[in-house]
Motif scaffolding. Structure first.
Motif, mmCIF file in Angstrom:
data_model
loop_
_atom_site.group_PDB
_atom_site.id
_atom_site.type_symbol
_atom_site.label_atom_id
_atom_site.label_comp_id
_atom_site.label_asym_id
_atom_site.label_seq_id
_atom_site.Cartn_x
_atom_site.Cartn_y
_atom_site.Cartn_z
ATOM 1 N N SER A 33 0.840 -1.197 0.000
ATOM 2 C CA SER A 33 0.000 0.000 0.000
ATOM 3 C C SER A 33 0.870 1.239 0.000
ATOM 4 C CB SER A 33 -0.896 0.009 1.236
ATOM 5 O OG SER A 33 -1.839 -1.029 1.147
ATOM 6 N N LYS A 35 0.559 5.406 0.407
ATOM 7 C CA LYS A 35 -0.256 6.532 0.859
ATOM 8 C C LYS A 35 0.094 7.766 0.036
ATOM 9 C CE LYS A 35 0.902 8.421 4.691
ATOM 10 N NZ LYS A 35 1.154 8.767 6.091
ATOM 11 N N ALA A 55 -4.404 13.013 3.554
ATOM 12 C CA ALA A 55 -4.434 12.215 4.788
ATOM 13 C C ALA A 55 -5.860 12.117 5.321
ATOM 14 C CB ALA A 55 -3.499 12.822 5.826
ATOM 15 N N SER A 58 -7.704 9.590 3.452
ATOM 16 C CA SER A 58 -7.076 8.262 3.427
ATOM 17 C C SER A 58 -6.801 7.815 1.993
ATOM 18 C CB SER A 58 -7.943 7.225 4.147
ATOM 19 O OG SER A 58 -8.166 7.607 5.474
ATOM 20 N N SER A 60 -4.977 6.442 -1.104
ATOM 21 C CA SER A 60 -3.864 5.514 -1.303
ATOM 22 C C SER A 60 -4.127 4.623 -2.511
ATOM 23 C CB SER A 60 -3.642 4.655 -0.058
ATOM 24 O OG SER A 60 -4.738 3.793 0.171
ATOM 25 N N GLU A 133 3.349 2.477 2.857
ATOM 26 C CA GLU A 133 2.841 2.349 4.217
ATOM 27 C C GLU A 133 3.495 1.138 4.870
ATOM 28 O OE1 GLU A 133 -1.477 4.184 4.458
ATOM 29 O OE2 GLU A 133 -1.456 2.366 3.243
#
Length: 134
Positions: A33, A35, A55, A58, A60, A133
């Motif tokens: 993953s 981000k 952020a 979320s 990603s 991540e």
């Protein structure tokens, strides 16, 4: 007249002046993953997205074996499908409701153990910077 060895040496020097071809993207280096930390739209700078918003949403992208790709936004799957690599390109075939598909092309500008920078190859392409991540 140049000697044969002088011609060969000149040829080699010319080759060394050109940058080495970048090796293609290996899917093994993508798995996991990533981000989003920055999204830039060169053709529309007002649409750039900063790290705080990304952020909060979320945002990603996830690559899983053998060839699945999911884009996450707002805590849910925004897009899903299959991918394959060709040189420094990622060909993404998105699966839509009803089983129809559409294809996107991403160019990988930079890929390290920690950072992935890619851009969409559509008109006015967007450049995404993402970090792996843990």
């Amino acid at each position: 007249m140049f000697s044969r060895s002088a011609c060969l040496l000149s040829f080699i020097l010319v080759l060394l002046m050109f940058p080495a071809c970048r090796p293609g993207v290996d899917p093994e280096d993508l798995y996991g993953s990533w981000k989003y930390v920055k999204v830039v739209s060169p053709s529309a700078p007002a649409e750039d997205l900063d790290a705080d918003l990304l952020a909060a949403e979320s945002a990603s992208i996830s690559f899983t074996r053998p060839d699945s790709l999911v884009i996450w936004w707002g805590g849910r799957k925004l897009s899903r499908g299959k991918f394959r690599t060709e040189g420094n390109l990622i060909r993404y075939t998105e699966t839509l409701e009803g089983g129809t598909t559409r294809e996107f092309l991403f160019k990988v500008n930079r890929l390290t153990d920690r950072e992935l920078v890619f851009q969409t190859m559509s008109e006015g392409g967007t450049i995404v910077t993402a970090i792996r991540e843990n």
